[in-house]
Design a protein around this motif. Structure first.
Motif, mmCIF file in Angstrom:
data_model
loop_
_atom_site.group_PDB
_atom_site.id
_atom_site.type_symbol
_atom_site.label_atom_id
_atom_site.label_comp_id
_atom_site.label_asym_id
_atom_site.label_seq_id
_atom_site.Cartn_x
_atom_site.Cartn_y
_atom_site.Cartn_z
ATOM 1 N N LEU A 1 1.848 5.026 -2.177
ATOM 2 C CA LEU A 1 2.234 6.218 -1.453
ATOM 3 C C LEU A 1 3.709 6.301 -1.047
ATOM 4 N N ASP A 2 4.297 5.101 -0.936
ATOM 5 C CA ASP A 2 5.887 5.255 -0.673
ATOM 6 C C ASP A 2 6.375 5.651 -1.933
ATOM 7 N N ARG A 3 6.010 5.329 -2.992
ATOM 8 C CA ARG A 3 6.630 5.673 -4.220
ATOM 9 C C ARG A 3 6.446 7.383 -4.503
ATOM 10 N N LEU A 4 5.102 7.749 -4.031
ATOM 11 C CA LEU A 4 4.808 9.133 -4.222
ATOM 12 C C LEU A 4 5.635 10.052 -3.499
ATOM 13 N N VAL A 5 6.223 9.352 -2.018
ATOM 14 C CA VAL A 5 7.110 10.182 -1.278
ATOM 15 C C VAL A 5 8.397 10.309 -1.795
ATOM 16 N N THR A 6 8.891 9.319 -2.493
ATOM 17 C CA THR A 6 10.121 9.090 -3.146
ATOM 18 C C THR A 6 10.397 10.287 -4.269
ATOM 19 N N LEU A 7 9.136 10.216 -5.091
ATOM 20 C CA LEU A 7 9.052 11.247 -6.213
ATOM 21 C C LEU A 7 9.101 12.448 -5.807
ATOM 22 N N LEU A 8 8.461 12.749 -4.599
ATOM 23 C CA LEU A 8 8.235 14.105 -4.145
ATOM 24 C C LEU A 8 9.694 14.632 -3.721
ATOM 25 N N ARG A 9 10.452 13.478 -3.081
ATOM 26 C CA ARG A 9 11.707 14.097 -2.807
ATOM 27 C C ARG A 9 12.628 14.201 -3.795
ATOM 28 N N ASP A 10 12.533 13.400 -5.099
ATOM 29 C CA ASP A 10 13.215 13.777 -6.262
ATOM 30 C C ASP A 10 12.777 14.981 -6.902
ATOM 31 N N PHE A 11 11.896 15.342 -7.066
ATOM 32 C CA PHE A 11 11.324 16.307 -7.952
ATOM 33 C C PHE A 11 11.428 17.978 -6.993
ATOM 34 N N CYS A 12 10.974 17.693 -5.915
ATOM 35 C CA CYS A 12 10.777 18.987 -4.922
ATOM 36 C C CYS A 12 11.805 19.311 -3.960
ATOM 37 N N GLY A 13 12.690 18.229 -3.549
ATOM 38 C CA GLY A 13 13.812 18.226 -2.542
ATOM 39 C C GLY A 13 13.291 17.601 -1.256
ATOM 40 N N PRO A 14 14.009 18.212 -0.150
ATOM 41 C CA PRO A 14 13.476 17.578 1.250
ATOM 42 C C PRO A 14 12.010 17.750 1.489
ATOM 43 N N GLU B 1 0.897 18.892 -10.601
ATOM 44 C CA GLU B 1 1.234 18.578 -12.161
ATOM 45 C C GLU B 1 1.574 16.967 -11.908
ATOM 46 N N LEU B 2 2.288 16.657 -10.991
ATOM 47 C CA LEU B 2 3.037 15.395 -10.990
ATOM 48 C C LEU B 2 1.906 14.247 -10.712
ATOM 49 N N LEU B 3 0.801 14.841 -9.832
ATOM 50 C CA LEU B 3 -0.269 13.826 -9.663
ATOM 51 C C LEU B 3 -1.161 13.396 -11.046
ATOM 52 N N ASP B 4 -1.335 14.590 -11.712
ATOM 53 C CA ASP B 4 -2.285 14.530 -13.041
ATOM 54 C C ASP B 4 -1.402 13.579 -13.709
ATOM 55 N N GLU B 5 -0.302 13.496 -13.993
ATOM 56 C CA GLU B 5 0.434 12.758 -14.816
ATOM 57 C C GLU B 5 0.425 11.287 -14.361
ATOM 58 N N MET B 6 0.789 10.818 -12.930
ATOM 59 C CA MET B 6 0.791 9.790 -12.313
ATOM 60 C C MET B 6 -0.531 9.078 -12.394
ATOM 61 N N LEU B 7 -1.697 9.685 -12.267
ATOM 62 C CA LEU B 7 -3.090 9.027 -12.188
ATOM 63 C C LEU B 7 -3.736 9.403 -13.141
ATOM 64 N N ASP B 8 -4.671 8.691 -13.529
ATOM 65 C CA ASP B 8 -5.890 9.183 -14.477
ATOM 66 C C ASP B 8 -7.124 8.484 -13.913
ATOM 67 N N TYR B 9 -8.162 9.359 -13.616
ATOM 68 C CA TYR B 9 -9.288 8.807 -12.841
ATOM 69 C C TYR B 9 -9.021 8.061 -11.838
ATOM 70 N N GLY B 10 -8.136 8.005 -11.059
ATOM 71 C CA GLY B 10 -7.752 7.355 -9.949
ATOM 72 C C GLY B 10 -6.964 6.057 -10.182
ATOM 73 N N TYR B 11 -6.813 5.852 -11.419
ATOM 74 C CA TYR B 11 -5.921 4.560 -11.820
ATOM 75 C C TYR B 11 -4.304 5.033 -12.043
ATOM 76 N N VAL B 12 -3.619 4.160 -11.427
ATOM 77 C CA VAL B 12 -2.040 4.449 -11.557
ATOM 78 C C VAL B 12 -1.552 4.304 -13.204
ATOM 79 N N GLN B 13 -0.968 5.357 -13.734
ATOM 80 C CA GLN B 13 -0.376 5.306 -14.949
ATOM 81 C C GLN B 13 1.171 4.977 -15.100
ATOM 82 N N THR B 14 1.765 5.724 -14.180
ATOM 83 C CA THR B 14 3.242 5.386 -14.046
ATOM 84 C C THR B 14 3.856 5.908 -12.798
#
Length: 444
Positions: free
Chosen positions: A85-98, A113-126
């Protein structure tokens, strides 16, 4: 393994919802409402990170007033989910701004779109931004409301002023992905030295606890990855036994580095080498306790007595011990008062200060927009307390102080240089320092 992810506003409105496994019996709205009811029913502002509800476990972090919530089964690793979740917050700031409610709503397509690429069936991909950037096709929507204050950097007939040449504090809040139609982002990178100060000062003015938690953050907008060198203060020492350089030692008790940082020049020259991708990266974290080289930024001198009419007189003198060229911003003092107080009269030392009695918390809030180093501010509060007794005086204090110190570090750590190789010309490099109070308690 994640079942669902929610992003909720501070009022409980569902901004983003993604169901990865379809295991929820009820609707997603019921699940989000159940989480928000649990959060709001708990006393105090510090809600637990983990909560259970009908066989489901809620894991959440809070940033910028938004709740980032994940639901999972009991067999999942809780610390892995918090890190995600902390990395998700950082990525959202990187891709979307404040991060804000409006910005999340405008960029909902990019977030899905970011969540679809990060997770597959609930498992973290990258969670690597350089990998995710190759799969993103949705443009970020930047939000910047018009403000008359922006015209302050424009001179006569549109000429550039000295203020417009200085990077504003929000310059590093732009999304990493440039909008389509631009040739690319400017070659910029930001190195931020951020420190959080935790202090407890006794009634006689003796510091009982002093703790500094610091980190060096790098936010990079360079289109290509090159190895950069960041030089720290030559007198930077880890531990109390180490001695380096000829100047005043800058000591920390311990420090930790990101796995991508190369330390082959750290022992000899205090140089960090890193090859960053576009995005935000925490290069180094450090801690210093009890012994800091600079004096504490604030001291409070209170005087408590009763006037002839029986009202409780509270005279506060706040002294700023920063250097004269430094200043503190957004200073707020919160002081609990007896529960039986019915009214408040005040006399403040300057017109820009404000103070009010908060009935819900039974405390005085004293706001100071700006406090120059070496200055001294005062406030006189007269409280009407029916049935004032010695027991009522025990409810007075302690005071809690919140503030920001731009261009200042309590540890004394500074960045000597930021160097990048290549003949293409140096990009715009900004080094910024900020110290803010995590907990600053002054006992009366």
């Amino acid at each position: 393994m994640l079942s669902q992810i929610f992003i909720l506003s501070s009022k409980g409105d569902r901004l983003i919802h993604k169901d990865f496994r379809g295991e929820t019996c009820g609707t997603s709205t019921d699940l989000a409402d159940a989480f928000y009811r649990r959060i709001t029913s708990l006393p105090g502002d510090q809600a637990p990170v983990f909560m259970a509800h009908e066989g489901r476990h809620f894991v959440h972090v809070r940033h910028a007033g938004l709740y980032f919530v994940a639901t999972t089964t009991p067999d999942a690793s809780p610390f892995t989910l918090v890190e995600f979740l902390d990395r998700l917050v950082t990525l959202l700031r990187d891709f979307c701004g404040p991060l804000s409610e409006k910005n999340v709503s405008l960029n909902f397509a990019l977030i899905y779109e970011l969540l679809d690429e990060m997770l597959d069936y609930g498992y973290v991909q990258t969670t690597a931004p350089e990998v995710l950037r190759n799969f993103m096709h949705t443009e970020p929507v930047a939000t910047k409301p018009f403000s008359l204050l922006d015209l302050g950097s424009i001179g006569l007939f549109g000429a550039e002023t000295q203020q417009s040449r200085v990077a504003p504090s929000s310059a590093a809040s732009r999304p990493v992905l440039p909008p389509r139609g631009e040739q690319g982002a400017r070659n910029e990178l930001f190195v931020d030295v951020v420190e959080r100060l935790t202090v407890v000062i006794a009634a006689n003015g003796t510091p009982m606890k002093v703790d500094v938690q610091g980190e060096i953050r790098l936010k990079c907008y360079l289109p290509s990855c090159v190895e950069m060198r960041i030089g720290l203060t030559e007198e930077f020492c880890v531990g109390k036994s180490e001695l380096r350089g000829y100047g005043t030692a800058v000591r920390v008790d311990e420090c930790a580095f990101h796995s991508s940082v190369k330390l082959d020049e750290f022992e000899s020259g205090r140089v960090l080498k890193v090859t960053p991708g576009q995005g935000e990266l925490t290069l180094m974290q450090y801690q210093l306790a009890d012994d800091i080289p600079s004096p504490l930024p604030f001291r409070l001198f209170p005087t408590v007595d009763q006037d002839p009419t029986g009202r409780l007189r509270l005279y506060l003198k706040l002294r700023c011990d920063l250097p004269p060229k430094s200043q503190a911003l957004n200073v707020r003092l919160q002081l609990p008062v007896p529960k039986g107080v019915s009214s408040l009269a005040q006399e403040l030392s300057s017109p820009e200060q404000t103070a009010e009695l908060q009935p819900s918390t039974k405390s005085i809030r004293w706001d100071i927009p700006r406090c120059q180093g070496g200055s001294q501010l005062s406030a006189l509060f007269k409280l009407e307390v029916p049935g004032l007794s010695r027991a009522s005086l025990l409810e007075l204090g302690p005071a809690n102080l919140a503030f920001e110190l731009p261009a200042h570090t309590c540890s004394g750590l500074h960045v000597r240089f930021v160097r990048l190789p290549g003949p293409a010309g140096p990009p715009h490099r900004w080094v910024r320092y900020l110290t803010h109070s995590d907990s600053y308690v002054l006992r009366l």
